[in-house]
Every structure is written in structure tokens, then in C-alpha cells.
Write a protein that holds these residues in place. Structure first.
Motif, short mmCIF file in Angstrom:
data_model
loop_
_atom_site.label_atom_id
_atom_site.label_comp_id
_atom_site.label_asym_id
_atom_site.label_seq_id
_atom_site.Cartn_x
_atom_site.Cartn_y
_atom_site.Cartn_z
N LEU A 176 0.65 -1.23 0.11
CA LEU A 176 -0.15 0.05 0.08
C LEU A 176 1.03 1.30 -0.05
CD1 LEU A 176 -2.97 -1.20 2.56
CD2 LEU A 176 -3.14 -0.31 -0.03
N SER A 177 2.08 1.05 -0.58
CA SER A 177 3.01 2.08 -0.57
C SER A 177 3.87 2.06 -1.86
CB SER A 177 3.74 2.18 0.65
OG SER A 177 4.88 1.39 0.54
N ILE A 178 4.31 3.06 -2.30
CA ILE A 178 5.25 3.05 -3.61
C ILE A 178 6.59 2.21 -3.08
CG2 ILE A 178 6.53 4.25 -5.29
CD1 ILE A 178 3.62 4.49 -5.84
N LEU A 179 7.01 2.63 -2.09
CA LEU A 179 8.33 1.92 -1.64
C LEU A 179 8.03 0.39 -1.54
CD1 LEU A 179 9.85 4.39 1.01
CD2 LEU A 179 10.55 3.83 -1.40
N GLY A 180 7.03 0.19 -0.68
CA GLY A 180 6.38 -1.28 -0.81
C GLY A 180 6.56 -1.94 -2.15
N VAL A 181 6.01 -1.22 -3.06
CA VAL A 181 5.88 -1.98 -4.29
C VAL A 181 7.36 -2.07 -4.83
CG1 VAL A 181 5.15 -1.44 -6.67
CG2 VAL A 181 3.53 -1.23 -4.82
N ALA A 182 8.11 -0.98 -4.68
CA ALA A 182 9.68 -0.96 -5.20
C ALA A 182 10.21 -2.26 -4.50
CB ALA A 182 10.25 0.29 -4.98
N TYR A 183 10.16 -2.53 -3.44
CA TYR A 183 10.73 -3.78 -2.78
C TYR A 183 10.34 -4.87 -3.38
CZ TYR A 183 12.75 -1.67 1.35
OH TYR A 183 13.71 -0.99 2.32
N GLU A 184 9.18 -5.04 -3.80
CA GLU A 184 8.51 -6.18 -4.63
C GLU A 184 8.96 -6.45 -6.15
OE1 GLU A 184 5.97 -9.51 -4.93
OE2 GLU A 184 6.45 -8.37 -3.28
N MET A 265 1.33 8.01 0.47
CA MET A 265 1.59 7.22 -0.76
C MET A 265 2.81 6.46 -1.04
SD MET A 265 -1.58 7.30 -1.09
CE MET A 265 -1.41 6.02 -2.76
N GLU A 266 4.11 7.57 -0.40
CA GLU A 266 5.41 7.01 -0.84
C GLU A 266 5.71 5.79 0.33
OE1 GLU A 266 9.49 9.19 -1.73
OE2 GLU A 266 8.60 9.93 -0.01
N TYR A 267 5.69 6.15 1.75
CA TYR A 267 6.12 5.22 2.75
C TYR A 267 5.11 4.32 3.23
CZ TYR A 267 10.61 7.54 3.47
OH TYR A 267 11.93 8.11 3.10
N GLY A 268 3.79 4.64 2.98
CA GLY A 268 2.71 3.78 3.73
C GLY A 268 2.47 4.26 5.13
N GLN A 269 3.10 5.39 5.40
CA GLN A 269 2.75 5.84 7.12
C GLN A 269 2.15 7.20 6.77
OE1 GLN A 269 4.04 4.89 10.05
NE2 GLN A 269 2.54 6.67 10.68
N PRO A 270 0.77 7.05 7.51
CA PRO A 270 -0.15 8.16 7.54
C PRO A 270 0.44 9.33 8.36
CG PRO A 270 -1.38 6.14 7.88
CD PRO A 270 0.14 5.56 7.92
N LEU A 271 0.38 10.30 7.95
CA LEU A 271 0.78 11.65 8.59
C LEU A 271 -0.45 12.71 9.10
CD1 LEU A 271 4.21 12.46 6.62
CD2 LEU A 271 3.96 11.00 8.82
N HIS A 272 -0.33 13.61 9.72
CA HIS A 272 -1.36 14.60 9.72
C HIS A 272 -0.50 15.95 10.05
CE1 HIS A 272 -5.14 16.42 10.03
NE2 HIS A 272 -4.96 16.89 11.29
N ALA A 273 -1.09 16.93 9.70
CA ALA A 273 -0.48 18.15 10.00
C ALA A 273 -1.41 19.23 10.53
CB ALA A 273 -0.12 18.91 8.51
N PHE A 274 -1.00 19.55 11.87
CA PHE A 274 -1.75 20.59 12.89
C PHE A 274 -1.24 21.73 12.58
CE2 PHE A 274 -1.85 16.42 15.19
CZ PHE A 274 -3.24 16.19 15.32
N ASP A 275 -2.26 23.02 12.62
CA ASP A 275 -1.78 24.29 12.80
C ASP A 275 -1.39 24.42 14.38
OD1 ASP A 275 -2.14 27.08 13.29
OD2 ASP A 275 -2.95 27.23 11.36
N TYR A 276 -0.09 24.83 14.29
CA TYR A 276 0.35 24.93 15.65
C TYR A 276 -0.68 26.10 16.49
CZ TYR A 276 3.73 26.23 19.51
OH TYR A 276 4.23 26.46 20.99
N ASP A 277 -0.71 27.25 15.60
CA ASP A 277 -1.39 28.35 16.57
C ASP A 277 -2.78 28.05 16.91
OD1 ASP A 277 0.93 29.92 16.51
OD2 ASP A 277 0.59 30.62 14.25
N ARG A 278 -3.49 27.12 16.14
CA ARG A 278 -4.85 26.52 16.61
C ARG A 278 -4.91 25.66 17.75
NH1 ARG A 278 -8.36 26.15 10.91
NH2 ARG A 278 -8.73 28.50 10.55
N LEU A 279 -3.63 25.10 17.92
CA LEU A 279 -3.80 24.24 19.05
C LEU A 279 -3.71 25.09 20.33
CD1 LEU A 279 -0.77 21.73 18.18
CD2 LEU A 279 -3.27 21.31 18.07
N GLU A 280 -3.51 26.24 20.20
CA GLU A 280 -3.35 27.32 21.24
C GLU A 280 -2.60 26.96 22.64
OE1 GLU A 280 -7.69 27.70 21.94
OE2 GLU A 280 -7.95 28.69 20.36
N THR A 281 -2.59 25.70 22.84
CA THR A 281 -2.00 25.26 24.13
C THR A 281 -0.44 24.81 23.89
OG1 THR A 281 -2.50 23.04 23.92
CG2 THR A 281 -3.90 24.47 25.11
#
Length: 803
Positions: A176-184, A265-281
Motif C-alpha cells: 500500500l505504498s510506492i516503496l513497498g511496491v519498489a521492494y516487490e 503514498m510513498e512510505y505507507g505511513q499516515p501523517l497529519h499536519a496541525f496548525d500549531y497556533d490553532r492548538l493554542e496550548t
């Protein structure tokens, strides 16, 4: 999973290999390639254009006259897109181009003005609307300033590409990642792979100085990595990044969100980006939700959480549903300047349960559910930080904020070559096995004649000896596994007596003009026992699809009536259907319902419809009765068959009968009650259902053929006056019983009520055939047998011979 061959070629050398050949080799090694998508769709003459001038069309408010530089010349093109403007670099299909859908571009005149081509949207180049960036969803696509007028636009848009569509089995989450397919692919082609090189300049400020991290649910989240990137500039992603995302089936948004999706899609590792200022704390706390706690996710839907759902919070309120989707309150937006990159390992079972309960499935949850590579969690975060520095101009703060209690020890598997060869029926050498595992980059040692394997954490499917056998077999080639026939006593196959009789029944019904139907075994509780020959406690499902499919049926007739209604509603006025299938009665010793095979039929409309001869005949009770008699006759059971008038709920009171065999009920036949017919929008409809299991289990003598009699038969007709309530079947039974061995056939040929017949009486006429296969009968013998019949009719049925 969609795999761009251009993207794949960054990590493994596939130059010179046709996509068709590559797809074939991947499929033969165990991962099925469903299709190959040519993103160019054979397009030519599609170039970059520069809009030098754009003015309103004098005869149309929504059209613009554009002077477009296409490299070799400046040409006039009429465009109706709302976002076309002077100074843009655009996609131009020149006259002679053929766009997807066989759309040919020609010179034309629009409202009196010449147009030499078309300025294109991405949709017109066969890119799905759901993948087009929102800014260009309703108009043409604007190319970056660096595009050169006149150059081929397809490579610029990444459309000179072939995409492989994988149909992955659940165990192969590594692909489920391009790198995984590359290994295959590297293993298949006996090549190494080149991983992305990660390097960037860190700022002097440390991430841990601006962000605090706490994980209160270590079991559900044993590893969490956060990186901080300051001074990012939110903008459109570079064209190459947008192209790769669209090729993978992902819609571009902005550079920060696109980077997280790219690394997913490249690594198969989901990431998420938070707006630091909206975290507020300045804090991230991972915990289990409070019962009934609410969060509005990025799809602008409010979700209600349960106490076992894992959430990411700012120390106070949820900002993301862990492993599923981020919250709207911490979304990266146009004004974002500081980003927190989340990369984590969430327990698969926890993500799966949460995703199912809140009714939300995402690319991230799909991967977390199957298990991500623990050793890529940090690498993916670093890759995202690198790309944000390069693409979004961000400053990556030094270090990461990490909680790590995740066991990353690889699974150790020990297996002997003999065990592998015995299971495969082959003789693969130890050296060949080591070579295969080396190509797959699975660390292996040969110790005391055995293979000692440390399964890489990217391959979550390698756990037991049989997994290694599969790897060796598929890479060695399933085509090389020798074919052998089992050595054992063989016995020719054949049908059992029951199976053969069932085929006889089906063949007769189809020969009579009925079509076979296959219906659900599940119905509603209300209809489960309707028209049932025999009732028992019903069996209900614990988790039904719907209330209409919650209970196992005890009769097939309701399902056939539903099918008849469905067909009649679609202007198929004449319906004749049958079904052989199980009904479910009570429980057996093992707690499962008892399955009993029944046969049922429904007919409505016309039975005969010869328009040319102007001959029509509607179905009636006797058509279906004749079919039942034919079934029993084909099984050699006609002699014990009889019909008895009956009153059955939901059936016509005067046109319904029980079907008997040797006096025991085996079925029912009759017309549906007019009220029920009206409810189902049906005209006169007749049904039949019989206990097929009971019928086919009856022992019958072997069929014996006899020669056609050489001697003539003698017929006698009798007309009888009987009470109106006396059935013809009763009279026929008396006649056959009294007729003796000389009586061979009895046929009813007339029924009369009216003038010259006393009120409350009716006249019934039969034709009786007498014969002896060994000799010619005399009149005296026939008269003697016939008199016995008349006497029995008078004494047993109260019949009078009509003069």
C-alpha cells in the motif's frame, strides 16, 4: 492501489520494461494487477499556450476571445471558462487533436468569431473531477509560470505515464505504498532499490522547547513522533507533486497537506499536519475519549465518540480522531505559518473499531488497520519535514518530540529447506532459497541446515513458516511447481438418486415453460410463515441487513410473489417461475435450523398467447394442477396423487387444495386471495409449493417399458348426476377402485350445471378406457366391469346415471 510507473522508477530501475510485461510479472509473483491505465489516452497535439490577450466576445456574455501564443504562432481561441484571463499559461488542444472520448478538435466559428483549438480543463484530459484541485474544478487549469509556450503539455502534467492498478489481498499491506511496491518489483527483477535521501538544515530552536507531548493510552498508541516546522508559506504544490498525487487517486489541496499525502503514498505511513497556533496550548495529549465527547472532523461532520475511542487533544479538547481523520478546529489553512507534523503508530484494532463506529474510513485508517511499519514512523516524519523545508520554505526545528514504547523486534522464523520442499512438492536448493530471500531483502542466515529469518517489520504478513514457503514459491514461480495426480482408488462420479430426481423435476418445470428463480432465504418476521406447509419456531438473525431480511423463511411462495410483482411492475404481464430451495424449520440437535428442500411455482397472466391465430388462454387452477400431475408422473408417483379442497389463509377460498400422496399432505396449490393479489398489484395468480425432500425420498420401482398393446381398447362414456359438493376427484377414485385390472384410463371431459339438471346437482361426464394387453376383450367382459363401476358410483358416491 494505483501505482504510477514514473513514480516507481525513482526507486527501482524499470527502464526498458514494457508496462504490460511488468504487470504480467507482478501478477505471476502473487499480486494481481487488475488493469493498466494509460494516462495519455493516446492524445497528441496538446501544448502549452500563453494567453496574451483576453477580451469579451461581442455576441456572448459568457465567452472570451483569447489571443494565445502556442510557440510557433499566436492564434485566436474562443473560451467559455469563467477563470480564463490574460497572462495565464494554459493547456491548448490544437486543431487535429483527439481528446479522450474520441473528441476531435477542429477549427470552428463561435457566434461569428474564429476559434483555432480549445483551452482545456483537466477533466477534458480524462482526469476525474474528484481529483482536480478545487480552485480549477469549475474551469480551465492554469500552468505554472515556468511552462514554455508550444511545448508538449502531457509530460508537464504527468500524463505520459502508465498506472498499474493493484488488487491487493488483505495480507499484503506492505504494497500500500510506492516503496513497498519498489521492494516487490526489485525482487522480481533482481535489482536493489534506492530509498529517498533525507537531508535538510535544522534551525537552532528545538522542537521540545515549543511543543509538549503526553500519551495517556500507551496500549493504543505506543509510539508518537511530532516535528515542528515554522514560517511555512501555504500555497499550491509544485506541478510534479500534484501530478503524482492525482496519478495515485488523491486530490491536491495545498503544499502542506499535499506533502503529508505524498509521504503517505510513498512510505505507507499516515501523517497529519496541525496548525500549531490553532492548538493554542502548545501541547499534544493522546488519550481515550470521554463517553459522548464530540469532534467535528475535516469533512465538516460532527462525530460523537465513545470512551474506548482514541483521540489527539491539545490537552483540553480533541483535535483529531487518532488514525482516522483530523479535526476541523486544528486544520491547516491559508494563514497557517507553523505546522506540527504527526507521525505515529496506532494499534490496528483500535483504529478499526473507531473507524467502524463513527462510520468514517480514510486512506490513513485503511493502513493503520492493517498495521504500518514501526521502523518507518520516524523516517516518514523526517521525509515530510524535508519536503516542507524545500517546497513550503519552512524552518524545521531541531529534533523531534517523541514517545516511544513500541517493540520493533522483528519476528524470527526458523524453517528447514526440506520442510519447504515437502510442502511444495519441489526440489529447490538451499542456495536458491537464500537468493530469493536476499532479493526480497529479508535478512536470512543458514544455521545448521536451517533458514533463520528475521522478518522485516515492513512485512507484517510474515509470521509463520508457511509465510516463508509462500514467499519462496511465488518468487521461484508458481509455473515451475510440478503437476502431479493423486494416487488413490478412483470411483467414477455420478448423481445420487435424489440428485437425479431433482434434475428431473427441474427439467419438467422448465419444459413446461417456467423459468427458474433464485431468491433470498431471508424474509421479514411477518412473512416468514406465510403459506407455510409446516410451521416451527422461526430463526432470526442477530445482526440482520434490514428488517425485511431478518428471518429465515418457512415457505418459498412469498419470495416468488415478490419476484412476480417486480416483473409485472416492469410490464412483463405473463410470469411463470419456479424455485427449488430450502425452508428452515425449528432447530436440530446442533442448534442450527432444520433445512427442508421445497419446490414452489407461481404463474400469472396468459398461458397461451398466439396472436397470429388469435388464440389466448389465461392461466387458471387447472394449468398449475396439470403441472403438478406432470411432475409426479415424471417421478413415477402419479398413482398415489390426489387433491383435497382446503381453506388456507391468504388463498382463494374456493380455488385452493392440499396436494396429497397416499393420503398424506405433501403440498398446497391454488389461487392467491383477491385481497392479497390487489395488495401486490397482481391479476389472477396461482401458486404451488410441495415438500420436495419428502417426494424425492419416496421409493419407486425401477421404470419398466412395455410394448404398445396389439389389441384394441374399448371406450365407454358415462354422465353422472351428483350433488354439487361432490368433487370429480372423489368420483374418479371410486371409478378406478371398482374398474379392476381391465380399466386402464379415466378422463373427465364434461361438467354441466343448468337447465334439465336439478338445483343443487351437477352433471359430470367421464370417458373410461378398457383394454387387455394379452387379448381382445369381449362385450360381455366390458359390460361386466362397467356395471361394477356404475354400482360402486351409486352406492359409494350417491351418483345417478343421467339419461
Amino acid at each position: 492501489m494505483l501505482v504510477s510507473t514514473k513514480w516507481l522508477s525513482d526507486y527501482v530501475n524499470i527502464e526498458g520494461i514494457a508496462p504490460e510485461d511488468l504487470a504480467e510479472r507482478i501478477t505471476r509473483s502473487g499480486i494481481e494487477v487488475d488493469s493498466i491505465i494509460d494516462r495519455s489516452h493516446g492524445m497528441t497535439n496538446v501544448v502549452v499556450g500563453y494567453v496574451k490577450e483576453c477580451v469579451k466576445h461581442p455576441e456572448a456574455d459568457k465567452l472570451r476571445i483569447c489571443q494565445v501564443d502556442v510557440g510557433e504562432e499566436v492564434t485566436q481561441i474562443i473560451c467559455g471558462a469563467p477563470n480564463v484571463a490574460e497572462g495565464q499559461k494554459v493547456i491548448v488542444a490544437r486543431p487535429g487533436a483527439v481528446l479522450p472520448g474520441n473528441f476531435k478538435i477542429k477549427k470552428a466559428k463561435l457566434r461569428g468569431e474564429e476559434s483555432n483549438g480549445m483551452i482545456c480543463s483537466l477533466q477534458e484530459l480524462a482526469i476525474e473531477g474528484k481529483l482536480v484541485p478545487k480552485a480549477y474544478a469549475e474551469g480551465i487549469y492554469v500552468l505554472p509560470e515556468t511552462a514554455v509556450p508550444g511545448e508538449n503539455a502531457l509530460p508537464l502534467l504527468g500524463l505520459d505515464d502508465q498506472v498499474l492498478e493493484f488488487d491487493l489481498t488483505p495480507n499484503r499491506s506492505d504494497a500500500l505504498s510506492i516503496l513497498g511496491v519498489a521492494y516487490e518489483v526489485g525482487a522480481i527483477l533482481s535489482q536493489g532499490i534506492e530509498l529517498p535521501k533525507i537531508s535538510y538544515t535544522e534551525s537552532a530552536e528545538k522542537a521540545e522547547d515549543v511543543l509538549k507531548l503526553r500519551v495517556d493510552a500507551i496500549e493504543e498508541n505506543p509510539m508518537y513522533v511530532a516535528k515542528v516546522v515554522k514560517n511555512v508559506k501555504i500555497a499550491e504544490s509544485p506541478l510534479w507533486l500534484q501530478n503524482r498525487l492525482m496519478a495515485a487517486g488523491v486530490r491536491p489541496h495545498n503544499n502542506v497537506v499535499d506533502i503529508t499525502n505524498y509521504v503517505l503514498m510513498e512510505y505507507g505511513q499516515p501523517l497529519h499536519a496541525f496548525d500549531y497556533d490553532r492548538l493554542e496550548t502548545g501541547e499534544i495529549a493522546v488519550r481515550l475519549a470521554e463517553e459522548g465527547e464530540k469532534i467535528t472532523t475535516l469533512d465538516e461532520t460532527e462525530r460523537t465518540l465513545k470512551s474506548h475511542n482514541l483521540v489527539i487533544t491539545n490537552g483540553h479538547e480533541p483535535v483529531a480522531v487518532a488514525g482516522v481523520m483530523g479535526g476541523l478546529n486544528s486544520e491547516v489553512h491559508d494563514g497557517t505559518t507553523t505546522v506540527v507534523i504527526e507521525s505515529a503508530y496506532f494499534a490496528p484494532a483500535s483504529v478499526r473499531q473507531t473507524s467502524k463506529e463513527i462510520g468514517l474510513r480514510s486512506d490513513a485508517s485503511t493502513r493503520f488497520e492493517k498495521g504500518v511499519d514501526p521502523n518507518r514512523v520516524i523516517a516518514a516524519a523526517e521525509r515530510a519535514a524535508q519536503l516542507m523545508a524545500e517546497i513550503a520554505g519552512g524552518e524545521v526545528l531541531a529534533g523531534s518530540v517523541i514517545v516511544d514504547e513500541l517493540d520493533k523486534t522483528p519476528a524470527r522464523i526458523t524453517v528447514s529447506p526440506d520442510y519447504i520442499n515437502n510442502r511444495l512438492g519441489m526440489k529447490i536448493s538451499l542456495e536458491e532459497m537464500l537468493s530469493i530471500l536476499d532479493r526480497l531483502q529479508i535478512p536470512t542466515e543458514a544455521v545448521n541446515g536451517k533458514l533463520v529469518i528475521d522478518a522485516p517489520t515492513r512485512r507484517q504478513d510474515l509470521r509463520i513458516e508457511e509465510d516463508i514457503i509462500e514467499e519462496i514459491a511465488r518468487m521461484y514461480g508458481y509455473d515451475h511447481i510440478p503437476m502431479t495426480l493423486p494416487i488413490a482408488e478412483s470411483k467414477p462420479g455420478g448423481l445420487t438418486s435424489y440428485q437425479a430426481k431433482r434434475r428431473t423435476v427441474r427439467a419438467f418445470l422448465e419444459g413446461a415453460g417456467l423459468y427458474q428463480a433464485l431468491t433470498y432465504s431471508l424474509t421479514s418476521k411477518e412473512h416468514a410463515q406465510q403459506y407455510a406447509l409446516e410451521t416451527a419456531p422461526v430463526t432470526e438473525l442477530l445482526m440482520p441487513m434490514s428488517e425485511d431480511r431478518s428471518t429465515l423463511r418457512q415457505s418459498i411462495i412469498p419470495h416468488l410473489l415478490e419476484t412476480a410483482t417486480y416483473n409485472v411492475a416492469r410490464r412483463i404481464d405473463s410470469v411463470a417461475l419456479y424455485e427449488t430451495g430450502s425452508v428452515f424449520l425449528g432447530e436440530e440437535e446442533d442448534g442450527l435450523p432444520q433445512e427442508v428442500e421445497h419446490v414452489a411455482a407461481v404463474i400469472t397472466g396468459k398461458w397461451v398467447d398466439h396472436a397470429w391465430q388469435a388464440e389466448t388462454k389465461p392461466v387458471d387452477f387447472f394449468v398449475l394442477k396439470g403441472i403438478v400431475e406432470g411432475i409426479m408422473d415424471s417421478l413415477g408417483l402419479s398413482e398415489g396423487l390426489s387433491f383435497e379442497q382446503a381453506v388456507i389463509n391468504g388463498m382463494h377460498p374456493g380455488r385452493t387444495a392440499n396436494i396429497l400422496y397416499n393420503g398424506e399432505q405433501i403440498g398446497l396449490i391454488g389461487q392467491i386471495h383477491p385481497t392479497e393479489q390487489k395488495k401486490r398489484d397482481l391479476k389472477n395468480t396461482y401458486v404451488m409449493e410441495m415438500n420436495l425432500q419428502k417426494i424425492l425420498s419416496i421409493e419407486t420401482d425401477e421404470l419398466v417399458y412395455v410394448p404398445v398393446p396389439r389389441f384394441p381398447s374399448i371406450s365407454r362414456d358415462i354422465a353422472l348426476v351428483v350433488d354439487s359438493g361432490t368433487s370429480a376427484g372423489t368420483l374418479e377414485t371410486v371409478i378406478r377402485s371398482a374398474g379392476g385390472k381391465l380399466l386402464k384410463d379415466v378422463k373427465l371431459f364434461d361438467l354441466y350445471e343448468g337447465a334439465n339438471v336439478e338445483e343443487g346437482k351437477k352433471s359430470v361426464a367421464f370417458s373410461l378406457t378398457y383394454t387387455d394387453p394379452e387379448r381382445t376383450l369381449t362385450d360381455e367382459e366390458v359390460v361386466k366391469a362397467h356395471d361394477k363401476v356404475l354400482k360402486a358410483l351409486t352406492e359409494q358416491a350417491g351418483a345417478l346415471l343421467r339419461g
